[in-house]
Design a protein around this motif. Sequence first.
Motif, PDB file in Angstrom:
ATOM      1  N   HIS A   1       0.846  -1.201   0.000  1.00  0.00           N
ATOM      2  CA  HIS A   1       0.000   0.000   0.000  1.00  0.00           C
ATOM      3  C   HIS A   1       0.873   1.240   0.000  1.00  0.00           C
ATOM      4  O   HIS A   1       2.072   1.185   0.270  1.00  0.00           O
ATOM      5  CB  HIS A   1      -0.945  -0.006   1.209  1.00  0.00           C
ATOM      6  N   TYR A   2       0.244   2.372  -0.310  1.00  0.00           N
ATOM      7  CA  TYR A   2       0.939   3.654  -0.309  1.00  0.00           C
ATOM      8  C   TYR A   2       0.623   4.353   1.010  1.00  0.00           C
ATOM      9  O   TYR A   2      -0.489   4.854   1.218  1.00  0.00           O
ATOM     10  CB  TYR A   2       0.498   4.488  -1.509  1.00  0.00           C
ATOM     11  N   GLY A   3       1.587   4.339   1.915  1.00  0.00           N
ATOM     12  CA  GLY A   3       1.407   4.820   3.275  1.00  0.00           C
ATOM     13  C   GLY A   3       0.730   6.171   3.438  1.00  0.00           C
ATOM     14  O   GLY A   3      -0.197   6.293   4.248  1.00  0.00           O
ATOM     15  N   PRO A   4       1.145   7.208   2.707  1.00  0.00           N
ATOM     16  CA  PRO A   4       0.532   8.515   2.924  1.00  0.00           C
ATOM     17  C   PRO A   4      -0.968   8.583   2.591  1.00  0.00           C
ATOM     18  O   PRO A   4      -1.654   9.484   3.051  1.00  0.00           O
ATOM     19  CB  PRO A   4       1.325   9.437   1.992  1.00  0.00           C
ATOM     20  N   LEU A   5      -1.456   7.640   1.802  1.00  0.00           N
ATOM     21  CA  LEU A   5      -2.869   7.678   1.407  1.00  0.00           C
ATOM     22  C   LEU A   5      -3.736   6.613   2.052  1.00  0.00           C
ATOM     23  O   LEU A   5      -4.944   6.809   2.211  1.00  0.00           O
ATOM     24  CB  LEU A   5      -2.999   7.534  -0.116  1.00  0.00           C
ATOM     25  N   THR A   6      -3.166   5.494   2.417  1.00  0.00           N
ATOM     26  CA  THR A   6      -3.982   4.343   2.802  1.00  0.00           C
ATOM     27  C   THR A   6      -4.813   4.582   4.056  1.00  0.00           C
ATOM     28  O   THR A   6      -6.037   4.524   4.009  1.00  0.00           O
ATOM     29  CB  THR A   6      -3.121   3.090   2.971  1.00  0.00           C
ATOM     30  N   LEU A   7      -4.177   4.816   5.176  1.00  0.00           N
ATOM     31  CA  LEU A   7      -4.941   4.997   6.411  1.00  0.00           C
ATOM     32  C   LEU A   7      -5.834   6.238   6.352  1.00  0.00           C
ATOM     33  O   LEU A   7      -7.017   6.154   6.703  1.00  0.00           O
ATOM     34  CB  LEU A   7      -4.031   5.019   7.635  1.00  0.00           C
ATOM     35  N   PRO A   8      -5.333   7.387   5.883  1.00  0.00           N
ATOM     36  CA  PRO A   8      -6.232   8.538   5.763  1.00  0.00           C
ATOM     37  C   PRO A   8      -7.418   8.256   4.823  1.00  0.00           C
ATOM     38  O   PRO A   8      -8.536   8.691   5.081  1.00  0.00           O
ATOM     39  CB  PRO A   8      -5.345   9.650   5.202  1.00  0.00           C
ATOM     40  N   GLY A   9      -7.177   7.499   3.776  1.00  0.00           N
ATOM     41  CA  GLY A   9      -8.260   7.143   2.862  1.00  0.00           C
ATOM     42  C   GLY A   9      -9.274   6.228   3.519  1.00  0.00           C
ATOM     43  O   GLY A   9     -10.491   6.377   3.331  1.00  0.00           O
ATOM     44  N   MET A  10      -8.796   5.270   4.308  1.00  0.00           N
ATOM     45  CA  MET A  10      -9.700   4.379   5.039  1.00  0.00           C
ATOM     46  C   MET A  10     -10.523   5.170   6.059  1.00  0.00           C
ATOM     47  O   MET A  10     -11.723   4.939   6.222  1.00  0.00           O
ATOM     48  CB  MET A  10      -8.911   3.278   5.747  1.00  0.00           C
ATOM     49  N   GLU A  11      -9.882   6.121   6.730  1.00  0.00           N
ATOM     50  CA  GLU A  11     -10.586   6.947   7.706  1.00  0.00           C
ATOM     51  C   GLU A  11     -11.636   7.827   7.035  1.00  0.00           C
ATOM     52  O   GLU A  11     -12.749   7.994   7.563  1.00  0.00           O
ATOM     53  CB  GLU A  11      -9.594   7.786   8.502  1.00  0.00           C
ATOM     54  N   ALA A  12     -11.313   8.364   5.860  1.00  0.00           N
ATOM     55  CA  ALA A  12     -12.287   9.176   5.119  1.00  0.00           C
ATOM     56  C   ALA A  12     -13.477   8.324   4.675  1.00  0.00           C
ATOM     57  O   ALA A  12     -14.627   8.775   4.722  1.00  0.00           O
ATOM     58  CB  ALA A  12     -11.611   9.838   3.917  1.00  0.00           C
ATOM     59  N   LEU A  13     -13.207   7.111   4.235  1.00  0.00           N
ATOM     60  CA  LEU A  13     -14.269   6.197   3.835  1.00  0.00           C
ATOM     61  C   LEU A  13     -15.178   5.889   5.026  1.00  0.00           C
ATOM     62  O   LEU A  13     -16.410   5.895   4.902  1.00  0.00           O
ATOM     63  CB  LEU A  13     -13.662   4.911   3.276  1.00  0.00           C
ATOM     64  N   ALA A  14     -14.603   5.642   6.178  1.00  0.00           N
ATOM     65  CA  ALA A  14     -15.400   5.386   7.382  1.00  0.00           C
ATOM     66  C   ALA A  14     -16.246   6.605   7.735  1.00  0.00           C
ATOM     67  O   ALA A  14     -17.422   6.470   8.095  1.00  0.00           O
ATOM     68  CB  ALA A  14     -14.484   5.010   8.543  1.00  0.00           C
ATOM     69  N   ALA A  15     -15.673   7.789   7.617  1.00  0.00           N
ATOM     70  CA  ALA A  15     -16.430   9.017   7.900  1.00  0.00           C
ATOM     71  C   ALA A  15     -17.607   9.168   6.938  1.00  0.00           C
ATOM     72  O   ALA A  15     -18.693   9.606   7.338  1.00  0.00           O
ATOM     73  CB  ALA A  15     -15.503  10.233   7.819  1.00  0.00           C
ATOM     74  N   GLU A  16     -17.402   8.810   5.669  1.00  0.00           N
ATOM     75  CA  GLU A  16     -18.503   8.845   4.694  1.00  0.00           C
ATOM     76  C   GLU A  16     -19.634   7.919   5.117  1.00  0.00           C
ATOM     77  O   GLU A  16     -20.807   8.287   5.046  1.00  0.00           O
ATOM     78  CB  GLU A  16     -18.010   8.426   3.306  1.00  0.00           C
ATOM     79  N   ALA A  17     -19.282   6.714   5.551  1.00  0.00           N
ATOM     80  CA  ALA A  17     -20.310   5.761   5.980  1.00  0.00           C
ATOM     81  C   ALA A  17     -21.049   6.271   7.212  1.00  0.00           C
ATOM     82  O   ALA A  17     -22.277   6.155   7.296  1.00  0.00           O
ATOM     83  CB  ALA A  17     -19.682   4.393   6.260  1.00  0.00           C
ATOM     84  N   LEU A  18     -20.321   6.852   8.153  1.00  0.00           N
ATOM     85  CA  LEU A  18     -20.954   7.390   9.356  1.00  0.00           C
ATOM     86  C   LEU A  18     -21.889   8.551   9.029  1.00  0.00           C
ATOM     87  O   LEU A  18     -22.919   8.733   9.690  1.00  0.00           O
ATOM     88  CB  LEU A  18     -19.893   7.837  10.361  1.00  0.00           C
ATOM     89  N   ALA A  19     -21.545   9.325   8.021  1.00  0.00           N
ATOM     90  CA  ALA A  19     -22.396  10.450   7.615  1.00  0.00           C
ATOM     91  C   ALA A  19     -23.625   9.975   6.840  1.00  0.00           C
ATOM     92  O   ALA A  19     -24.666  10.631   6.860  1.00  0.00           O
ATOM     93  CB  ALA A  19     -21.589  11.434   6.769  1.00  0.00           C
ATOM     94  N   ARG A  20     -23.500   8.859   6.176  1.00  0.00           N
ATOM     95  CA  ARG A  20     -24.561   8.369   5.290  1.00  0.00           C
ATOM     96  C   ARG A  20     -25.617   7.530   6.012  1.00  0.00           C
ATOM     97  O   ARG A  20     -26.770   7.530   5.614  1.00  0.00           O
ATOM     98  CB  ARG A  20     -23.897   7.566   4.176  1.00  0.00           C
ATOM     99  N   TRP A  21     -25.211   6.782   7.043  1.00  0.00           N
ATOM    100  CA  TRP A  21     -26.141   5.906   7.770  1.00  0.00           C
ATOM    101  C   TRP A  21     -26.106   6.236   9.254  1.00  0.00           C
ATOM    102  O   TRP A  21     -25.050   6.600   9.785  1.00  0.00           O
ATOM    103  CB  TRP A  21     -25.774   4.441   7.559  1.00  0.00           C
ATOM    104  N   PRO A  22     -27.224   6.042   9.954  1.00  0.00           N
ATOM    105  CA  PRO A  22     -27.248   6.263  11.404  1.00  0.00           C
ATOM    106  C   PRO A  22     -26.642   5.059  12.139  1.00  0.00           C
ATOM    107  O   PRO A  22     -27.348   4.157  12.564  1.00  0.00           O
ATOM    108  CB  PRO A  22     -28.746   6.424  11.710  1.00  0.00           C
ATOM    109  N   LEU A  23     -25.339   5.061  12.251  1.00  0.00           N
ATOM    110  CA  LEU A  23     -24.618   3.930  12.844  1.00  0.00           C
ATOM    111  C   LEU A  23     -24.306   4.172  14.307  1.00  0.00           C
ATOM    112  O   LEU A  23     -24.057   5.303  14.726  1.00  0.00           O
ATOM    113  CB  LEU A  23     -23.315   3.676  12.086  1.00  0.00           C
ATOM    114  N   ASP A  24     -24.294   3.092  15.065  1.00  0.00           N
ATOM    115  CA  ASP A  24     -23.834   3.132  16.445  1.00  0.00           C
ATOM    116  C   ASP A  24     -22.330   2.887  16.521  1.00  0.00           C
ATOM    117  O   ASP A  24     -21.682   3.253  17.501  1.00  0.00           O
ATOM    118  CB  ASP A  24     -24.549   2.065  17.279  1.00  0.00           C
ATOM    119  N   GLY A  25     -21.772   2.244  15.501  1.00  0.00           N
ATOM    120  CA  GLY A  25     -20.350   1.959  15.478  1.00  0.00           C
ATOM    121  C   GLY A  25     -19.915   1.398  14.138  1.00  0.00           C
ATOM    122  O   GLY A  25     -20.731   0.858  13.390  1.00  0.00           O
ATOM    123  N   LEU A  26     -18.639   1.550  13.846  1.00  0.00           N
ATOM    124  CA  LEU A  26     -18.062   1.037  12.608  1.00  0.00           C
ATOM    125  C   LEU A  26     -16.633   0.598  12.889  1.00  0.00           C
ATOM    126  O   LEU A  26     -15.873   1.313  13.553  1.00  0.00           O
ATOM    127  CB  LEU A  26     -18.076   2.108  11.519  1.00  0.00           C
TER     128      LEU A  26
END
Length: 122
Positions: free
Chosen positions: A51-76
Motif C-alpha cells: 500500500h501507499y502509506g501517505p494515502l492508505t490509512l487517511p483514505g480508510m478513515e475518510a471512507l469510514a467518515a462517509e459511511a458514518l455520515a450516510r447511515w445512522p450507525l452506532d459503530g463502525l
Amino acid sequence: MAADVRLGDSAFDPAHEIAAFAVAHRQAGGIASFLGQVRCGEGVEALELRHYGPLTLPGMEALAAEALARWPLDGLLAIHRHGCMRPAEPIVLVCAAARHRRDAFAAAEYVMDHLKSDSWFW
C-alpha cells in the motif's frame, strides 16, 4: 461517533474483534460484518498486499467518515492488513452496528465495496 479504523501488518483474530465490537455496541439492533480472507486451493501459497502509506490509512478513515455520515450507525470497525498472508488468514474485517439491520448491512457493504474497488492496496 468515531469509527475504529486500523491498518496493520500482523494477523488479527476475527472472532475476537467481532465479539468485542458486539459488546461495545450492545444498544445496536443489528451488527453486520464481512470477513475477507486469503483463498485456499488453486495453487495459492500466499498473498502479498502493498500500500501507499501517505494515502492508505487517511483514505480508510475518510471512507469510514462517509459511511458514518450516510447511515445512522452506532459503530463502525474496519481492519485491513498488508504484507504477506497465507491461505485462510484474514485480510479485511468490516463491522457496522446500527439500530436497524438494513443500515448495518448497507454501511458494511458500502465500506467493503469501496475498500475493494477504490483501494490503496496492490
